[in-house]
Design a protein around this motif. Sequence first.
Motif, mmCIF file in Angstrom:
data_model
loop_
_atom_site.group_PDB
_atom_site.id
_atom_site.type_symbol
_atom_site.label_atom_id
_atom_site.label_comp_id
_atom_site.label_asym_id
_atom_site.label_seq_id
_atom_site.Cartn_x
_atom_site.Cartn_y
_atom_site.Cartn_z
ATOM 1 N N LEU A 65 0.861 -1.440 0.161
ATOM 2 C CA LEU A 65 -0.102 0.109 0.107
ATOM 3 C C LEU A 65 0.774 0.770 0.081
ATOM 4 O O LEU A 65 0.641 2.413 -0.471
ATOM 5 C CB LEU A 65 -0.866 0.513 0.988
ATOM 6 C CG LEU A 65 -1.959 -0.827 1.130
ATOM 7 C CD1 LEU A 65 -2.781 -1.047 2.290
ATOM 8 C CD2 LEU A 65 -2.997 -0.519 0.046
ATOM 9 N N PHE A 66 2.019 0.766 0.603
ATOM 10 C CA PHE A 66 2.912 2.377 1.034
ATOM 11 C C PHE A 66 3.035 2.736 -0.840
ATOM 12 O O PHE A 66 3.687 3.654 -1.088
ATOM 13 C CB PHE A 66 3.990 1.785 1.269
ATOM 14 C CG PHE A 66 5.521 2.993 1.167
ATOM 15 C CD1 PHE A 66 5.252 4.406 2.315
ATOM 16 C CD2 PHE A 66 6.633 2.530 1.798
ATOM 17 C CE1 PHE A 66 5.971 5.586 1.569
ATOM 18 C CE2 PHE A 66 7.443 3.674 0.762
ATOM 19 C CZ PHE A 66 7.962 5.077 0.828
ATOM 20 N N ALA A 67 3.719 1.600 -1.556
ATOM 21 C CA ALA A 67 4.872 1.964 -2.394
ATOM 22 C C ALA A 67 3.392 2.610 -3.491
ATOM 23 O O ALA A 67 3.639 3.345 -4.264
ATOM 24 C CB ALA A 67 4.747 1.075 -2.699
ATOM 25 N N VAL A 68 1.995 1.848 -3.622
ATOM 26 C CA VAL A 68 0.875 1.782 -4.764
ATOM 27 C C VAL A 68 0.273 4.076 -4.225
ATOM 28 O O VAL A 68 0.759 4.753 -5.543
ATOM 29 C CB VAL A 68 -0.144 0.994 -4.479
ATOM 30 C CG1 VAL A 68 -1.451 2.426 -5.038
ATOM 31 C CG2 VAL A 68 0.183 0.118 -5.153
ATOM 32 N N PHE A 69 0.100 4.053 -2.945
ATOM 33 C CA PHE A 69 -0.048 5.353 -2.301
ATOM 34 C C PHE A 69 0.944 6.229 -2.816
ATOM 35 O O PHE A 69 0.930 7.743 -2.962
ATOM 36 C CB PHE A 69 -0.554 5.539 -1.389
ATOM 37 C CG PHE A 69 -1.811 4.763 -0.648
ATOM 38 C CD1 PHE A 69 -2.997 5.639 -1.703
ATOM 39 C CD2 PHE A 69 -2.012 3.485 -0.672
ATOM 40 C CE1 PHE A 69 -4.133 5.109 -1.092
ATOM 41 C CE2 PHE A 69 -3.640 3.284 -0.542
ATOM 42 C CZ PHE A 69 -4.390 3.929 -0.882
ATOM 43 N N TYR A 70 2.463 5.533 -2.270
ATOM 44 C CA TYR A 70 3.816 7.532 -2.635
ATOM 45 C C TYR A 70 4.040 7.440 -3.968
ATOM 46 O O TYR A 70 3.969 8.356 -4.429
ATOM 47 C CB TYR A 70 4.916 5.808 -2.522
ATOM 48 C CG TYR A 70 5.298 7.757 -2.145
ATOM 49 C CD1 TYR A 70 5.540 8.312 -0.629
ATOM 50 C CD2 TYR A 70 6.831 6.983 -3.093
ATOM 51 C CE1 TYR A 70 6.959 9.183 -1.164
ATOM 52 C CE2 TYR A 70 7.845 8.432 -3.112
ATOM 53 C CZ TYR A 70 8.051 9.438 -2.191
ATOM 54 O OH TYR A 70 8.775 9.719 -1.794
ATOM 55 N N THR A 71 3.695 6.086 -5.344
ATOM 56 C CA THR A 71 3.494 6.466 -6.060
ATOM 57 C C THR A 71 2.398 7.326 -7.089
ATOM 58 O O THR A 71 2.862 8.039 -7.930
ATOM 59 C CB THR A 71 3.931 4.770 -7.212
ATOM 60 O OG1 THR A 71 4.986 4.666 -6.456
ATOM 61 C CG2 THR A 71 4.278 5.375 -8.349
ATOM 62 N N LEU A 72 1.261 6.648 -6.394
ATOM 63 C CA LEU A 72 -0.223 7.588 -6.888
ATOM 64 C C LEU A 72 0.002 8.946 -6.718
ATOM 65 O O LEU A 72 -0.316 10.444 -7.557
ATOM 66 C CB LEU A 72 -1.101 6.888 -6.409
ATOM 67 C CG LEU A 72 -1.046 5.731 -7.309
ATOM 68 C CD1 LEU A 72 -3.189 4.920 -6.211
ATOM 69 C CD2 LEU A 72 -1.689 6.199 -8.743
ATOM 70 N N GLY A 73 0.873 9.163 -5.117
ATOM 71 C CA GLY A 73 0.940 10.889 -4.806
ATOM 72 C C GLY A 73 2.415 11.804 -5.499
ATOM 73 O O GLY A 73 1.635 12.647 -6.364
ATOM 74 N N ASN A 74 2.631 10.326 -6.382
ATOM 75 C CA ASN A 74 4.401 11.885 -7.460
ATOM 76 C C ASN A 74 3.606 11.675 -8.704
ATOM 77 O O ASN A 74 3.649 12.611 -8.812
ATOM 78 C CB ASN A 74 5.271 10.599 -7.437
ATOM 79 C CG ASN A 74 6.187 11.256 -6.225
ATOM 80 O OD1 ASN A 74 5.868 12.259 -5.424
ATOM 81 N ND2 ASN A 74 7.308 9.273 -5.715
ATOM 82 N N VAL A 75 2.594 10.858 -9.271
ATOM 83 C CA VAL A 75 2.322 10.543 -9.989
ATOM 84 C C VAL A 75 1.015 11.878 -10.511
ATOM 85 O O VAL A 75 0.940 12.907 -11.272
ATOM 86 C CB VAL A 75 1.675 9.445 -10.741
ATOM 87 C CG1 VAL A 75 0.560 9.908 -11.896
ATOM 88 C CG2 VAL A 75 2.690 8.349 -11.057
ATOM 89 N N ALA A 76 0.309 12.128 -9.169
ATOM 90 C CA ALA A 76 -0.829 13.524 -9.311
ATOM 91 C C ALA A 76 0.163 14.533 -8.783
ATOM 92 O O ALA A 76 -0.642 15.968 -9.328
ATOM 93 C CB ALA A 76 -1.669 12.882 -7.503
ATOM 94 N N ALA A 77 0.951 14.466 -8.703
ATOM 95 C CA ALA A 77 2.297 15.843 -7.836
ATOM 96 C C ALA A 77 2.307 16.287 -9.458
ATOM 97 O O ALA A 77 2.206 17.436 -10.172
ATOM 98 C CB ALA A 77 2.931 15.436 -7.289
ATOM 99 N N ILE A 78 3.155 15.193 -10.399
ATOM 100 C CA ILE A 78 3.376 15.505 -11.298
ATOM 101 C C ILE A 78 2.863 16.024 -12.787
ATOM 102 O O ILE A 78 2.028 17.065 -13.070
ATOM 103 C CB ILE A 78 4.195 14.389 -12.407
ATOM 104 C CG1 ILE A 78 5.539 14.204 -11.375
ATOM 105 C CG2 ILE A 78 4.631 14.532 -14.109
ATOM 106 C CD1 ILE A 78 5.739 13.108 -12.226
ATOM 107 N N SER A 79 1.134 15.185 -12.285
ATOM 108 C CA SER A 79 -0.086 15.883 -13.344
ATOM 109 C C SER A 79 -0.381 17.362 -12.602
ATOM 110 O O SER A 79 -1.210 17.492 -13.595
ATOM 111 C CB SER A 79 -1.555 14.110 -13.069
ATOM 112 O OG SER A 79 -0.850 13.892 -13.132
#
Length: 161
Positions: A65-79
């Motif tokens: 869950l950490f890896a998924v949410f951390y990666t989604l967070g970075n994708v949202a920040a870039i987007s």
Amino acid sequence: MDKLRRVLSGREENEEVGLTAQILDGTTLSFSTRVKWFVICFASGILCSILGTALLFLPKAGLNLFAVFYTLGNVAAISSTCFLMGPLKQLKRMFEPTRLIATIMMLLFLVLTLCAVFWWHKKGLAIIFCVLQFLAMTWYSISYIPFARDAVLKCFTSCLS
């Protein structure tokens, strides 16, 4: 309804507009709307990253869950920056020669983090990729600040010597 009124009043004009013009008119956002959606998307990215960090301490699926949410967070920040400058301009700026390596490394570590969790099932590797993801994202982000990377390199080399 407006067209019907113009026809009935005798003021019908030939207002044929091409498909491209209609799409562009329908997708243009005001500056305040762009800023609002940037803040919403960026804040949700930060929230996902914080939530992922909090979920890290769950017993079984915490690391996944950490890896998924951390990666989604970075994708949202870039987007989120797509709202400020538009998606095409964002992609062009991401792949400019000055930040090409940073962009590739950032995207590579985003993918490798998810691969380590879901495909390879290597928890230690996922943590390493998350750290590298953070470093690549930081390096990518400071590439938008003039002379920031030079300052960081000088600071880093002065600390080592």
